[in-house]
Design a protein around this motif. Structure first.
Motif, PDB file in Angstrom:
ATOM      1  N   LEU A   1      24.960  30.816  41.971  1.00  0.00           N
ATOM      2  CA  LEU A   1      24.631  29.666  41.125  1.00  0.00           C
ATOM      3  C   LEU A   1      24.397  30.117  39.683  1.00  0.00           C
ATOM      4  CD1 LEU A   1      23.955  26.670  40.694  1.00  0.00           C
ATOM      5  CD2 LEU A   1      21.613  27.198  41.411  1.00  0.00           C
ATOM      6  N   VAL A   2      23.670  31.187  39.517  1.00  0.00           N
ATOM      7  CA  VAL A   2      23.419  31.717  38.166  1.00  0.00           C
ATOM      8  C   VAL A   2      24.738  32.108  37.513  1.00  0.00           C
ATOM      9  CG1 VAL A   2      22.364  33.620  36.887  1.00  0.00           C
ATOM     10  CG2 VAL A   2      21.061  32.447  38.676  1.00  0.00           C
TER      11      VAL A   2
ATOM     12  N   ARG B   1      28.712  28.203  30.615  1.00  0.00           N
ATOM     13  CA  ARG B   1      28.324  28.471  29.223  1.00  0.00           C
ATOM     14  C   ARG B   1      29.482  29.129  28.457  1.00  0.00           C
ATOM     15  NH1 ARG B   1      25.696  26.651  25.206  1.00  0.00           N
ATOM     16  NH2 ARG B   1      24.672  28.191  23.937  1.00  0.00           N
ATOM     17  N   ARG B   2      30.211  30.036  29.116  1.00  0.00           N
ATOM     18  CA  ARG B   2      31.379  30.661  28.473  1.00  0.00           C
ATOM     19  C   ARG B   2      32.427  29.618  28.104  1.00  0.00           C
ATOM     20  NH1 ARG B   2      32.894  35.854  32.209  1.00  0.00           N
ATOM     21  NH2 ARG B   2      30.908  36.935  32.023  1.00  0.00           N
TER      22      ARG B   2
ATOM     23  N   LEU C   1      29.400  25.044  42.194  1.00  0.00           N
ATOM     24  CA  LEU C   1      27.948  24.998  42.372  1.00  0.00           C
ATOM     25  C   LEU C   1      27.241  24.316  41.203  1.00  0.00           C
ATOM     26  CD1 LEU C   1      27.351  28.587  43.821  1.00  0.00           C
ATOM     27  CD2 LEU C   1      27.370  26.419  45.075  1.00  0.00           C
ATOM     28  N   VAL C   2      27.850  24.335  40.013  1.00  0.00           N
ATOM     29  CA  VAL C   2      27.209  23.667  38.870  1.00  0.00           C
ATOM     30  C   VAL C   2      27.197  22.156  39.044  1.00  0.00           C
ATOM     31  CG1 VAL C   2      27.731  25.541  37.251  1.00  0.00           C
ATOM     32  CG2 VAL C   2      29.273  23.565  37.404  1.00  0.00           C
ATOM     33  N   ASN C   3      27.994  21.630  39.997  1.00  0.00           N
ATOM     34  CA  ASN C   3      28.033  20.190  40.259  1.00  0.00           C
ATOM     35  C   ASN C   3      27.018  19.739  41.300  1.00  0.00           C
ATOM     36  OD1 ASN C   3      30.148  19.733  38.427  1.00  0.00           O
ATOM     37  ND2 ASN C   3      31.635  20.401  39.946  1.00  0.00           N
TER      38      ASN C   3
ATOM     39  N   ALA D   1      16.101  24.123  44.130  1.00  0.00           N
ATOM     40  CA  ALA D   1      15.747  24.671  45.442  1.00  0.00           C
ATOM     41  C   ALA D   1      16.462  25.995  45.696  1.00  0.00           C
ATOM     42  CB  ALA D   1      16.085  23.655  46.541  1.00  0.00           C
ATOM     43  N   ILE D   2      17.707  26.094  45.255  1.00  0.00           N
ATOM     44  CA  ILE D   2      18.449  27.350  45.419  1.00  0.00           C
ATOM     45  C   ILE D   2      17.784  28.450  44.600  1.00  0.00           C
ATOM     46  CG2 ILE D   2      20.608  28.536  44.861  1.00  0.00           C
ATOM     47  CD1 ILE D   2      22.060  25.897  45.612  1.00  0.00           C
TER      48      ILE D   2
END
Length: 149
Positions: free
Chosen positions: A63-64, A71-72, A102-104, A112-113
């Protein structure tokens, strides 16, 4: 011999060696045996607990990474997911695409993740299958209890 109880008394101390290469930290603690377990408490008797391990570190890290990729794209450091795959040295654009989804996830699921709390025993693989874009449906699918009554 069996250790029944150790008590370390005195104040907290931090000492730096003369050459500045070694730092010694002393923290007063007490060790008690309760049955088969050893308990560590501070001098006041409050239990000290080790930091809780994250239940799904690969999911958290993915996720990170997906947010770093977002961001890129937003800043122009990458122009496409294929460009990101190339930058990451990943041959499969499909893998980048799967992780990028995962950003969606709903903000509640993402939190939570990151914290490791509230999700049932899920792994990164659970999020590689298609999931709804609807945040309420996502939360119903991935959380142990329904957040909406």
């Amino acid at each position: 011999t069996r250790m029944k109880r150790i008590t370390v008394t005195g104040p907290d101390t931090v000492t730096l060696s003369e050459d500045g290469q070694k730092l010694e930290i002393r923290i007063p603690i007490r060790l008690h045996r309760r049955g088969n377990q050893t308990c560590i408490t501070d001098p006041s008797g409050q239990p000290l607990t080790p930091p809780k391990e994250h239940p799904a570190p690969a999911l958290r890290d993915a996720l990170v990474r997906a947010h770093i990729w977002l961001r890129r794209l937003e800043t122009g450091k990458a122009t496409s997911l294929q460009d990101i795959a190339k930058q990451e040295g990943m041959s499969a654009k499909g893998r980048v695409s799967s992780l990028f989804r995962l950003v969606n996830l709903s903000p509640t699921i993402q939190e939570a993740i990151l914290t490791g709390e509230g999700l049932r025993q899920l792994t990164l693989d659970d999020f590689m299958s298609p999931f709804s874009d609807n945040w309420i449906e996502q939360e119903n699918q991935f959380f142990t209890t329904n957040l909406y009554f």
